[in-house]
Motif scaffolding. Structure first.
Motif, PDB file in Angstrom:
ATOM      1  N   ALA A 123       0.844  -1.195   0.000  1.00  0.00           N
ATOM      2  CA  ALA A 123       0.000   0.000   0.000  1.00  0.00           C
ATOM      3  C   ALA A 123       0.880   1.245   0.000  1.00  0.00           C
ATOM      4  O   ALA A 123       0.587   2.234  -0.677  1.00  0.00           O
ATOM      5  N   LEU A 124       1.963   1.177   0.756  1.00  0.00           N
ATOM      6  CA  LEU A 124       2.893   2.296   0.816  1.00  0.00           C
ATOM      7  C   LEU A 124       3.482   2.581  -0.560  1.00  0.00           C
ATOM      8  O   LEU A 124       3.685   3.732  -0.937  1.00  0.00           O
ATOM      9  N   LYS A 125       3.716   1.529  -1.334  1.00  0.00           N
ATOM     10  CA  LYS A 125       4.285   1.683  -2.677  1.00  0.00           C
ATOM     11  C   LYS A 125       3.347   2.461  -3.592  1.00  0.00           C
ATOM     12  O   LYS A 125       3.788   3.294  -4.380  1.00  0.00           O
ATOM     13  N   VAL A 126       2.049   2.192  -3.501  1.00  0.00           N
ATOM     14  CA  VAL A 126       1.079   2.921  -4.316  1.00  0.00           C
ATOM     15  C   VAL A 126       1.162   4.413  -4.020  1.00  0.00           C
ATOM     16  O   VAL A 126       1.138   5.251  -4.913  1.00  0.00           O
ATOM     17  N   VAL A 127       1.276   4.738  -2.744  1.00  0.00           N
ATOM     18  CA  VAL A 127       1.292   6.139  -2.327  1.00  0.00           C
ATOM     19  C   VAL A 127       2.610   6.823  -2.677  1.00  0.00           C
ATOM     20  O   VAL A 127       2.627   7.883  -3.296  1.00  0.00           O
ATOM     21  N   THR A 128       3.719   6.214  -2.299  1.00  0.00           N
ATOM     22  CA  THR A 128       5.010   6.883  -2.456  1.00  0.00           C
ATOM     23  C   THR A 128       5.472   6.983  -3.903  1.00  0.00           C
ATOM     24  O   THR A 128       6.312   7.819  -4.229  1.00  0.00           O
ATOM     25  N   LYS A 129       4.927   6.141  -4.769  1.00  0.00           N
ATOM     26  CA  LYS A 129       5.299   6.204  -6.178  1.00  0.00           C
ATOM     27  C   LYS A 129       4.261   6.956  -7.013  1.00  0.00           C
ATOM     28  O   LYS A 129       4.403   7.079  -8.228  1.00  0.00           O
ATOM     29  N   SER A 130       3.244   7.469  -6.359  1.00  0.00           N
ATOM     30  CA  SER A 130       2.196   8.178  -7.089  1.00  0.00           C
ATOM     31  C   SER A 130       2.721   9.490  -7.662  1.00  0.00           C
ATOM     32  O   SER A 130       3.440  10.225  -6.981  1.00  0.00           O
ATOM     33  N   PRO A 131       2.353   9.816  -8.909  1.00  0.00           N
ATOM     34  CA  PRO A 131       2.777  11.088  -9.496  1.00  0.00           C
ATOM     35  C   PRO A 131       1.937  12.264  -9.005  1.00  0.00           C
ATOM     36  O   PRO A 131       2.193  13.400  -9.366  1.00  0.00           O
ATOM     37  N   VAL A 132       0.927  11.981  -8.184  1.00  0.00           N
ATOM     38  CA  VAL A 132       0.086  13.048  -7.631  1.00  0.00           C
ATOM     39  C   VAL A 132      -0.051  12.855  -6.122  1.00  0.00           C
ATOM     40  O   VAL A 132       0.069  11.736  -5.619  1.00  0.00           O
ATOM     41  N   PRO A 133      -0.312  13.916  -5.377  1.00  0.00           N
ATOM     42  CA  PRO A 133      -0.558  13.766  -3.942  1.00  0.00           C
ATOM     43  C   PRO A 133      -1.752  12.842  -3.705  1.00  0.00           C
ATOM     44  O   PRO A 133      -2.728  12.856  -4.453  1.00  0.00           O
ATOM     45  N   THR A 134      -1.658  12.036  -2.654  1.00  0.00           N
ATOM     46  CA  THR A 134      -2.688  11.045  -2.357  1.00  0.00           C
ATOM     47  C   THR A 134      -3.220  11.263  -0.950  1.00  0.00           C
ATOM     48  O   THR A 134      -2.453  11.388   0.000  1.00  0.00           O
ATOM     49  N   ILE A 135      -4.551  11.317  -0.853  1.00  0.00           N
ATOM     50  CA  ILE A 135      -5.177  11.396   0.462  1.00  0.00           C
ATOM     51  C   ILE A 135      -5.643   9.999   0.822  1.00  0.00           C
ATOM     52  O   ILE A 135      -6.505   9.419   0.155  1.00  0.00           O
ATOM     53  N   VAL A 136      -5.039   9.441   1.866  1.00  0.00           N
ATOM     54  CA  VAL A 136      -5.400   8.104   2.330  1.00  0.00           C
ATOM     55  C   VAL A 136      -6.534   8.251   3.340  1.00  0.00           C
ATOM     56  O   VAL A 136      -6.391   8.950   4.346  1.00  0.00           O
ATOM     57  N   VAL A 137      -7.663   7.610   3.054  1.00  0.00           N
ATOM     58  CA  VAL A 137      -8.826   7.732   3.928  1.00  0.00           C
ATOM     59  C   VAL A 137      -9.254   6.359   4.420  1.00  0.00           C
ATOM     60  O   VAL A 137      -9.054   5.342   3.755  1.00  0.00           O
ATOM     61  N   GLN A 138      -9.847   6.344   5.598  1.00  0.00           N
ATOM     62  CA  GLN A 138     -10.411   5.109   6.132  1.00  0.00           C
ATOM     63  C   GLN A 138     -11.933   5.237   6.053  1.00  0.00           C
ATOM     64  O   GLN A 138     -12.486   5.013   4.992  1.00  0.00           O
ATOM     65  N   ASP A 139     -12.590   5.662   7.125  1.00  0.00           N
ATOM     66  CA  ASP A 139     -14.037   5.819   6.988  1.00  0.00           C
ATOM     67  C   ASP A 139     -14.532   7.199   7.412  1.00  0.00           C
ATOM     68  O   ASP A 139     -15.719   7.420   7.580  1.00  0.00           O
ATOM     69  N   LYS A 140     -13.604   8.145   7.567  1.00  0.00           N
ATOM     70  CA  LYS A 140     -13.993   9.508   7.933  1.00  0.00           C
ATOM     71  C   LYS A 140     -14.492  10.249   6.694  1.00  0.00           C
ATOM     72  O   LYS A 140     -13.838  10.237   5.654  1.00  0.00           O
ATOM     73  N   SER A 141     -15.640  10.884   6.802  1.00  0.00           N
ATOM     74  CA  SER A 141     -16.208  11.593   5.661  1.00  0.00           C
ATOM     75  C   SER A 141     -15.483  12.924   5.436  1.00  0.00           C
ATOM     76  O   SER A 141     -14.788  13.433   6.322  1.00  0.00           O
ATOM     77  N   PHE A 142     -15.679  13.476   4.261  1.00  0.00           N
ATOM     78  CA  PHE A 142     -15.092  14.773   3.915  1.00  0.00           C
ATOM     79  C   PHE A 142     -15.736  15.873   4.754  1.00  0.00           C
ATOM     80  O   PHE A 142     -15.086  16.839   5.149  1.00  0.00           O
ATOM     81  N   ASP A 143     -17.041  15.742   4.980  1.00  0.00           N
ATOM     82  CA  ASP A 143     -17.823  16.673   5.787  1.00  0.00           C
ATOM     83  C   ASP A 143     -17.694  18.097   5.224  1.00  0.00           C
ATOM     84  O   ASP A 143     -18.047  18.332   4.084  1.00  0.00           O
ATOM     85  N   LYS A 144     -17.124  19.006   5.995  1.00  0.00           N
ATOM     86  CA  LYS A 144     -17.021  20.398   5.555  1.00  0.00           C
ATOM     87  C   LYS A 144     -15.610  20.748   5.083  1.00  0.00           C
ATOM     88  O   LYS A 144     -15.266  21.927   4.960  1.00  0.00           O
ATOM     89  N   GLY A 145     -14.816  19.744   4.835  1.00  0.00           N
ATOM     90  CA  GLY A 145     -13.476  20.009   4.326  1.00  0.00           C
ATOM     91  C   GLY A 145     -12.402  19.786   5.356  1.00  0.00           C
ATOM     92  O   GLY A 145     -12.629  19.211   6.422  1.00  0.00           O
ATOM     93  N   TYR A 146     -11.226  20.273   5.039  1.00  0.00           N
ATOM     94  CA  TYR A 146     -10.061  20.066   5.883  1.00  0.00           C
ATOM     95  C   TYR A 146      -9.771  21.360   6.642  1.00  0.00           C
ATOM     96  O   TYR A 146      -8.899  22.146   6.270  1.00  0.00           O
TER      97      TYR A 146
END
Length: 288
Positions: A123-146
């Protein structure tokens, strides 16, 4: 020539509940930003095995993706596209991110499980080799943003790149940045940390970013202390760099990244590849 970037949120799925959480998060983010949502499934050996057991052909994958997209269209105003690719999850997800010009990716996980049974370093490989920033989420909703972001730093932090992203996010969502510093007993490292902190403060002040600075306790694991702090502050996001080069030679970046991404309090984590940021994002775009 710089990579062409588009207003796209990319979300990989294996049709699990975990990945559906990521899709839901991606929908809300795309709505907020007025971005297009692109959902991808990679057909690999596991997919083919499941299809064979169910006596289905690969067209069933496209049908399932279309059902998800149509359900989103009924409930949301965003544009949705679905794509399938065949091959390695790692290669195809990264190529899809580059080919679509996505500006951000949402990756669903639960503990160390999720996304076609990617675990641990995979899983770490998918993230660290991604050409774009990645937001890893579990079950927390976006709600009103960050709105509340925890921004851990140490004496090895690549301040320019991490700060650039923090400012983009803060300006977009009206965020407060909580800088969380790793303590150093070594005077040389403490001096470097103070220099990094001064650079960050200067950039934030210049761009009218609201922030606070907190020092971790000197005893205990820094990652654990940081997660405890993020939980106490009810943070909406933790922002980290995900490349071993920004840490000291004795720093286990993989263990740090995993502890952050799979944190037990399920706080979304934005992971930024500093190599990508330096070559593409930092010089050529404003994120939002």
């Amino acid at each position: 020539m710089a990579q062409q970037l588009n207003d796209i949120v990319l979300v990989p799925t294996d049709f699990s509940e975990i990945c559906q959480n990521a899709i839901n998060h991606g929908v809300e983010l795309a709505e907020y930003l007025n971005y297009k949502l692109v959902i991808i499934h990679v057909i690999n050996r596991e997919t083919k095995s499941q299809l064979k057991k169910a006596d289905l052909d690969v067209s069933a994958i496209a049908d399932k993706l279309n059902d998800i997209a149509n359900d989103i269209r009924e409930k949301s105003r965003i544009s949705v596209e679905t794509i399938t690719r065949e091959g390695s999850i790692f290669n195809e997800i990264h190529e899809a991110a580059s080919d679509t010009g996505a500006k951000i990716m949402i990756l669903g996980t639960h503990g160390k499980k999720g996304l076609q049974y990617l675990v641990g370093s995979h899983a770490l490989k998918v993230v660290t080799k991604s050409p774009v920033p990645t937001i890893v989420v579990q079950d927390k909703s976006f709600d009103k943003g960050y709105k509340k972001i925890v921004f851990p730093i140490n004496s090895f932090t690549e301040a320019r790149q991490q700060v650039q992203w923090a400012m983009h996010i803060a300006k977009t969502f009206g965020s407060v940045i909580n800088i969380f510093r790793e303590p150093h007993t070594d005077p040389i490292l403490a001096g470097k940390l103070n220099v990094v902190t001064s650079q960050i403060k200067e950039a934030f002040d210049k761009n009218n970013i609201t922030y606070s600075i907190h020092d971790a306790e000197k005893s205990g694991n820094f990652a654990e202390k940081m997660i405890e702090y993020a939980t106490a502050e009810k943070a909406d996001m933790i922002m980290i760099m995900t490349d071993a080069d920004i840490f000291s030679p004795n720093f286990n970046a993989g263990a740090w990244d995993e502890k952050m991404m799979f944190n037990k309090d399920k706080i979304p984590v934005m992971c930024i590849n500093p190599v990508m940021t330096g070559k593409v994002y930092y010089e050529y775009i404003t994120l939002i």
